[in-house]
Design a protein around this motif. Structure first.
Motif, mmCIF file in Angstrom:
data_model
loop_
_atom_site.group_PDB
_atom_site.id
_atom_site.type_symbol
_atom_site.label_atom_id
_atom_site.label_comp_id
_atom_site.label_asym_id
_atom_site.label_seq_id
_atom_site.Cartn_x
_atom_site.Cartn_y
_atom_site.Cartn_z
ATOM 1 N N ILE A 99 0.861 -1.008 -0.127
ATOM 2 C CA ILE A 99 -0.071 0.006 -0.037
ATOM 3 C C ILE A 99 0.886 1.195 -0.044
ATOM 4 O O ILE A 99 0.520 2.296 -0.049
ATOM 5 C CB ILE A 99 -0.975 0.048 1.058
ATOM 6 N N ASP A 100 2.172 1.174 0.149
ATOM 7 C CA ASP A 100 2.979 2.216 0.131
ATOM 8 C C ASP A 100 3.766 2.519 -1.230
ATOM 9 O O ASP A 100 4.633 3.369 -1.265
ATOM 10 C CB ASP A 100 4.263 1.964 1.314
ATOM 11 N N ARG B 135 0.136 7.103 -10.355
ATOM 12 C CA ARG B 135 -0.601 6.659 -9.221
ATOM 13 C C ARG B 135 0.245 6.909 -7.604
ATOM 14 O O ARG B 135 1.325 6.594 -7.804
ATOM 15 C CB ARG B 135 -0.742 5.290 -9.279
ATOM 16 N N GLN B 136 -0.569 7.481 -6.959
ATOM 17 C CA GLN B 136 0.096 7.576 -5.331
ATOM 18 C C GLN B 136 -0.195 6.314 -4.885
ATOM 19 O O GLN B 136 -0.910 5.396 -5.154
ATOM 20 C CB GLN B 136 -0.833 8.586 -4.781
ATOM 21 N N PRO B 137 0.667 6.049 -3.703
ATOM 22 C CA PRO B 137 0.346 5.014 -2.972
ATOM 23 C C PRO B 137 -0.946 4.508 -2.345
ATOM 24 O O PRO B 137 -1.750 5.675 -2.333
ATOM 25 C CB PRO B 137 0.996 5.094 -1.888
ATOM 26 N N LEU B 138 -1.483 3.369 -2.365
ATOM 27 C CA LEU B 138 -2.898 3.064 -2.111
ATOM 28 C C LEU B 138 -3.401 3.749 -0.852
ATOM 29 O O LEU B 138 -4.452 4.064 -0.664
ATOM 30 C CB LEU B 138 -3.110 1.733 -2.221
ATOM 31 N N LYS B 139 -2.456 3.813 0.149
ATOM 32 C CA LYS B 139 -2.749 4.242 1.545
ATOM 33 C C LYS B 139 -2.975 5.764 1.720
ATOM 34 O O LYS B 139 -3.830 6.256 2.412
ATOM 35 C CB LYS B 139 -1.603 4.035 2.514
ATOM 36 N N THR B 140 -2.687 6.375 0.475
ATOM 37 C CA THR B 140 -2.899 7.833 0.251
ATOM 38 C C THR B 140 -4.511 8.171 0.326
ATOM 39 O O THR B 140 -4.879 9.074 0.832
ATOM 40 C CB THR B 140 -2.328 8.526 -0.871
ATOM 41 N N TYR B 141 -5.368 7.149 -0.091
ATOM 42 C CA TYR B 141 -6.686 7.386 -0.405
ATOM 43 C C TYR B 141 -7.483 6.889 0.905
ATOM 44 O O TYR B 141 -8.692 7.029 1.155
ATOM 45 C CB TYR B 141 -7.190 6.622 -1.689
ATOM 46 N N PHE B 142 -6.993 6.136 1.780
ATOM 47 C CA PHE B 142 -7.475 5.558 3.048
ATOM 48 C C PHE B 142 -8.330 6.500 3.875
ATOM 49 O O PHE B 142 -9.431 6.303 4.144
ATOM 50 C CB PHE B 142 -6.586 4.721 3.921
ATOM 51 N N PRO B 143 -7.606 7.751 3.974
ATOM 52 C CA PRO B 143 -8.324 8.792 4.997
ATOM 53 C C PRO B 143 -9.938 8.993 4.409
ATOM 54 O O PRO B 143 -10.708 9.140 5.297
ATOM 55 C CB PRO B 143 -7.530 9.761 5.126
ATOM 56 N N PHE B 144 -9.736 9.425 3.138
ATOM 57 C CA PHE B 144 -11.061 9.611 2.518
ATOM 58 C C PHE B 144 -12.030 8.422 2.488
ATOM 59 O O PHE B 144 -13.359 8.471 2.940
ATOM 60 C CB PHE B 144 -10.923 10.106 0.936
ATOM 61 N N LEU B 145 -11.585 7.191 2.085
ATOM 62 C CA LEU B 145 -12.484 5.942 2.016
ATOM 63 C C LEU B 145 -12.915 5.852 3.470
ATOM 64 O O LEU B 145 -14.107 5.407 3.710
ATOM 65 C CB LEU B 145 -11.629 4.931 1.554
ATOM 66 N N ALA C 87 -8.992 -10.289 -4.227
ATOM 67 C CA ALA C 87 -9.316 -10.864 -3.104
ATOM 68 C C ALA C 87 -8.294 -9.949 -1.788
ATOM 69 O O ALA C 87 -8.952 -9.451 -0.976
ATOM 70 C CB ALA C 87 -9.150 -12.206 -2.962
ATOM 71 N N VAL C 88 -7.201 -9.793 -2.311
ATOM 72 C CA VAL C 88 -6.370 -9.306 -1.378
ATOM 73 C C VAL C 88 -6.454 -7.778 -1.287
ATOM 74 O O VAL C 88 -6.580 -7.016 -0.069
ATOM 75 C CB VAL C 88 -4.706 -9.274 -1.680
ATOM 76 N N TYR C 89 -7.041 -7.206 -2.467
ATOM 77 C CA TYR C 89 -7.551 -5.621 -2.164
ATOM 78 C C TYR C 89 -8.577 -5.502 -1.213
ATOM 79 O O TYR C 89 -8.868 -4.645 -0.300
ATOM 80 C CB TYR C 89 -7.958 -5.187 -3.475
ATOM 81 N N VAL C 90 -9.650 -6.463 -1.423
ATOM 82 C CA VAL C 90 -10.908 -6.441 -0.533
ATOM 83 C C VAL C 90 -10.246 -6.684 0.899
ATOM 84 O O VAL C 90 -10.848 -5.908 1.795
ATOM 85 C CB VAL C 90 -11.717 -7.564 -0.808
ATOM 86 N N GLN C 91 -9.439 -7.539 1.113
ATOM 87 C CA GLN C 91 -8.776 -7.877 2.488
ATOM 88 C C GLN C 91 -8.183 -6.554 3.198
ATOM 89 O O GLN C 91 -8.250 -6.402 4.275
ATOM 90 C CB GLN C 91 -7.866 -9.239 2.429
ATOM 91 N N VAL C 92 -7.370 -5.947 2.206
ATOM 92 C CA VAL C 92 -6.454 -4.954 2.843
ATOM 93 C C VAL C 92 -7.288 -3.694 3.243
ATOM 94 O O VAL C 92 -7.298 -2.959 4.121
ATOM 95 C CB VAL C 92 -5.469 -4.371 1.716
ATOM 96 N N LEU C 93 -8.415 -3.623 2.217
ATOM 97 C CA LEU C 93 -9.217 -2.401 2.659
ATOM 98 C C LEU C 93 -10.058 -2.762 4.153
ATOM 99 O O LEU C 93 -10.042 -1.885 4.995
ATOM 100 C CB LEU C 93 -10.247 -2.193 1.434
ATOM 101 N N GLU D 133 -8.989 -4.626 6.329
ATOM 102 C CA GLU D 133 -8.087 -4.421 7.586
ATOM 103 C C GLU D 133 -7.778 -2.958 8.030
ATOM 104 O O GLU D 133 -7.331 -2.673 9.163
ATOM 105 C CB GLU D 133 -6.734 -4.928 7.121
ATOM 106 N N HIS D 134 -8.147 -1.977 7.054
ATOM 107 C CA HIS D 134 -8.000 -0.493 7.418
ATOM 108 C C HIS D 134 -9.465 0.063 7.805
ATOM 109 O O HIS D 134 -9.632 1.370 7.488
ATOM 110 C CB HIS D 134 -7.332 0.259 6.134
ATOM 111 N N GLY D 135 -10.485 -0.719 7.879
ATOM 112 C CA GLY D 135 -11.822 -0.139 8.207
ATOM 113 C C GLY D 135 -12.792 0.114 7.292
ATOM 114 O O GLY D 135 -13.586 1.020 7.339
ATOM 115 N N ILE D 136 -12.417 -0.455 6.161
ATOM 116 C CA ILE D 136 -13.147 -0.127 4.795
ATOM 117 C C ILE D 136 -13.659 -1.321 4.247
ATOM 118 O O ILE D 136 -13.126 -2.300 3.998
ATOM 119 C CB ILE D 136 -12.145 0.543 3.792
#
Length: 546
Positions: free
Chosen positions: A180-181, A187-197, A261-267, A269-272
């Motif tokens: 995610i880093d 493309r920015q790292p995936l974690k960049t979008y977590f606060p919004f989501l 599947a990993v994408y769904v899992q990672v989200l 794990e971050h409350g999404i």
């Protein structure tokens, strides 16, 4: 101060014999206009008339008003008068300086009322969400992606209930390496979008994602795009893809499913919680930007593997296909292999299409028939129809009205359960966005708000009709608990008044208006038994609580 709503500006006509006597040194006054206003907090059809007149000799003026119903007054340039409903009137004013009288200035007033018939016992589709794609700036830019102002606009002003994002190709830049880093070109790292989501998740907004391209290492051409730099095409799918084909390699279907599947899992794990996933955006098209080409059979094969993988992991995330655009037979060809196979049918959580050029508003229009046809594919199986991307409406009131009518057609004839605009926000407002990164909002934003704010997930579209000659396009939605009702009235005709009829209506509504000069303004409370004014070329939302 009275709440008022400007209705019309009408041009004058002259009566014979009212011309100035050229031998007289006195010159008659002139009436430039009469502004007509309906007083919304007064008895029905109480109008205010404001005459603008000038005298070339700067003399004091008197005004004689004739209301066309036997009433008249000399009460100056601003007068009010109550009219009987169901009639047409000609209101005239003459202005005098004591020596000469102006020509007659006349305006036409109508108190005819059209009926809007509501049948809350009729039930059509259930709404899953209304919203759009993206963050404060598009995900392939450097941001900003979600400041507090933007989040507040979406949640507290617009009332968005579904957000669409992309599954970025840089989530798995190398086989089995999920990070995610990781930053990649565009493309920015995936974690960049977590606060919004996370903010969307906490507010109860449904989050859906689309794949634009698998990672380059999964594809036959080794690229995330078609390699042209500026060209798009709809090539025939090659079942044995080679190095020139913008396609997913046949030996990479399992890897692709694992990545999803990993994408769904990672989200998670971050409350999404990902509500739904599209395995490919616009799969018939090979683009100079991120894209990947499939035919209906290839999409079916991929859906089977991704669906099996999600089922084995116990994921509740829906899968939706095909997110295709344009040619009806092309969309049908992408959908039918998955619907006709008992092994993949359970994995089709929604049929999603991109609503470009679908804006006809009558039942016999080609666009309405297209929506009806697309809905019919999934209806026998209880599969909803979604519209997950549209744009291209001009950044003016004509474009805003076209958007309103496109939404009406999709809800009314396509029975769509989700509607998402492309894109919500960009660096500058254009035909592809509803607002810009600084919070400046287009008229299309406010038209969207007429729907988004009070048509909530779980609401059911009910029955409503209007005389087609009125050019009023009505929709009505109710919440499943029977506590709220939302009526949307798109007036593509002249100024007119309507009366709601039907059993079980709330006693009163809050009325909101959007037109070229009014941006979802609250007009105030109005009894459901009272005539409701619909200005020409406008969108009105009525929200009632029982």
């Amino acid at each position: 101060m009275k709440n008022i709503l400007i209705l019309t500006f009408l041009i004058p006509f002259c009566c014979a014999g009212c011309k100035k006597n050229s031998s007289s040194p006195n010159r008659p006054p002139t009436v430039q206009e009469v502004k007509t206003t309906l007083l919304l907090d007064s008895p029905a059809f109480t109008f205010q008339f404001t005459a603008t007149a000038t005298d070339p000799d700067l003399q004091s003026l008197t005004y004689l008003w004739d209301f066309g119903d036997g009433g008249s007054t000399h009460d100056g340039p601003v007068v009010t008068h109550h009219f009987e409903a169901g009639k047409n009137y000609t209101v005239q004013v003459k202005v005098s300086d004591g020596q000469a009288t102006s020509s007659v200035y006349a305006v036409q007033i109508s108190t005819q009322v059209s009926q809007i018939n509501i049948d809350l016992s009729q039930h059509f589709q259930t709404i899953e969400g209304l919203g759009g794609f993206g963050m404060q700036n598009q995900t392939w830019t450097d941001g900003p992606f979600a400041d507090q102002r933007y989040i507040n606009d979406l949640l507290n002003d617009l009332g968005l209930s579904m957000i669409r994002v992309d599954l970025p190709y840089n989530f798995e830049l190398h086989p089995g390496y999920f990070n995610i880093d990781t930053q990649a070109a565009g493309r920015q790292p995936l974690k960049t979008y977590f606060p919004f989501l996370q903010a969307m998740q906490q507010a109860g907004v449904k989050i859906i994602a689309s794949v634009w391209s698998p990672p380059a290492w999964m594809k036959s051409n080794g690229r995330i795009d078609n390699g042209t730099g500026n060209q798009a095409s709809a090539p025939k799918y090659n079942p044995n893809p080679g190095p020139d084909d913008n396609e997913l390699r046949l030996d990479m279907y399992d890897d692709f499913a694992h990545m999803c599947a990993v994408y769904v899992q990672v989200l998670k794990e971050h409350g999404i919680d990902l509500y739904a996933l599209s395995i490919q955006n616009e799969p018939r098209f090979s683009e100079w930007y991120e894209s990947c080409v499939y035919d209906g059979e290839a999409l079916h094969n991929l859906l089977k593997i991704v669906g099996d993988t999600f089922q084995q992991r116990g994921y509740q995330t829906k899968l939706f296909i095909p997110e295709d655009i344009g040619w009806l037979d092309g969309i049908k060809g992408m959908v039918m292999p998955s619907l006709q196979d008992p092994a993949t049918l359970p994995y089709v959580g929604a049929i999603a299409v991109h609503g470009y050029a679908f804006d006809g508003v009558t039942a016999n229009s080609p666009d309405a028939q297209t929506w009806q046809t697309m809905y019919s594919w999934g209806a026998p199986y209880g599969i909803p129809l979604w519209m997950t991307e549209t744009s291209g409406f001009s950044n003016d009131w004509n474009g805003a009205m076209s958007l309103a009518k496109a939404m009406y057609t999709a809800f009314r004839f396509g029975n769509i359960s989700a509607w998402l605009f492309w894109t919500i926000s960009t660096s500058q407002i254009d035909s592809y966005s509803l607002m810009d990164v600084n919070g400046n909002k287009s008229l299309r934003y406010f038209v969207s708000k007429n729907f988004y704010k009070f048509v909530r997930p779980g609401y059911i579209r009910a029955g409503i009709s209007a005389d087609t000659s009125t050019h009023i396009y009505p929709l009505v939605f109710k919440d499943p608990q029977g506590r709220h009702i939302t009526v949307i009235l798109i007036n593509d005709g002249a100024d007119q008044a309507v009366q709601l009829s039907g059993n079980g209506l709330p006693q009163q509504f809050v009325q909101y208006l959007t037109n070229a000069n009014t941006k979802f303004d609250s007009i105030g409370m109005i009894p459901s038994s009272k005539a409701i004014l619909l200005p020409a070329s406008s969108v009105t939302t009525l929200y009632g609580t029982y």
